[in-house]
Design a protein around this motif. Sequence first.
Motif: not given
Length: 347
Positions: A19-25, A60-61, A63-69
């Motif tokens: 639910a915290q990840s998203s992929v867009t084409m 984007v995922e 990762l918590g604590g303000g960090l995103k991959a």
Amino acid sequence: MKKSLIALAVLAASGAAMAQSSVTMFGIVDVGVGHVSATNSVSGVTQSGNSSSRLGFRGVEDLGGGLKAGFWLEGAISPDTGTGAGANNAGPGFAFSRRSTVSLAGNFGEVRLGRELAAGYDKPAISYDPFGQVGLAALQGWTTVRVSNGVSYRTPANLGGFFATAHYGFGEQAGNNTAGRYFGLAGGYENGPLSVTLAADQVKAGVVNNGYSSVTLANDLKTWSLGASYDLGVVKPAFVYHSEKTGSVKNNIYMLALTAPVGPGNLIGSYARYDLKDSNNDSNALAIGYVYNLSKRTAVYGTYAHMNNKNAAARNLNGVSGSFNSNVTVGAGENVDGYQVGIRHAF
């Protein structure tokens, strides 16, 4: 029973992570028709006359604590022929040659690894050219457009309008690991109606994949750019200065531009001067266009461009609009005229 509870807990945790990840084409298809005349005249179907045609995937995922991959994979498409040609990819197959990066972002800013626009080109060129660096009227002069094998850092967005980018590209060329090595810096201020960017970069001699083709530099290339714009509401003036020097050859490019909202679209125009130092072989370009927005995603557009060459200068109009333009012969000191109309759809 315990195994069932554990399995349910694992599934719930997995669902929360997803639910915290998203992929867009996403993508743009831009096709038109155009005509260019100099020594000879050529007409044909053009592509990317208002925006570069592309197909991409980004995600984007959290990762918590303000960090995103995140990741970003984007490739050029040539809808006039149905191939994947463009952005240094000869085609016909598709390649993620416009951008292919993985990143980590947080309160510290963003770090990217992979291939992307060069720091010395990204904002100075694209942000201030009203034609968006595409089409017959695009501002020319940047040797380095994209950088492969790169590492870049971007400052966070909460610095009161100030921003900076540092970009390093490893050469990684057979037999000479320093050939084509890139280093670029860019920074500026963007807040409200005002935008200013100063950038500089250097490329070691060797092969440079400049975004559309490969260029071999016999000497190191040093460039710097200044761009600025101010939105007055009824009109937005913009200015660009770009300088490139390699060996004893130095090119200076100047651009003055205007963007004005007219009806449901924008009227755009620019004047550019291409100055080859210690020579009279210079060129001046004038362009005007209108982009009519049919919706937030679809627009029709028209552009007229004129290149005035002096003495031995034989500069053509921008060739990104399609291969038909490469069939135009431009003689020394000969003027070039061109126009194009087209449709752009984003998804």
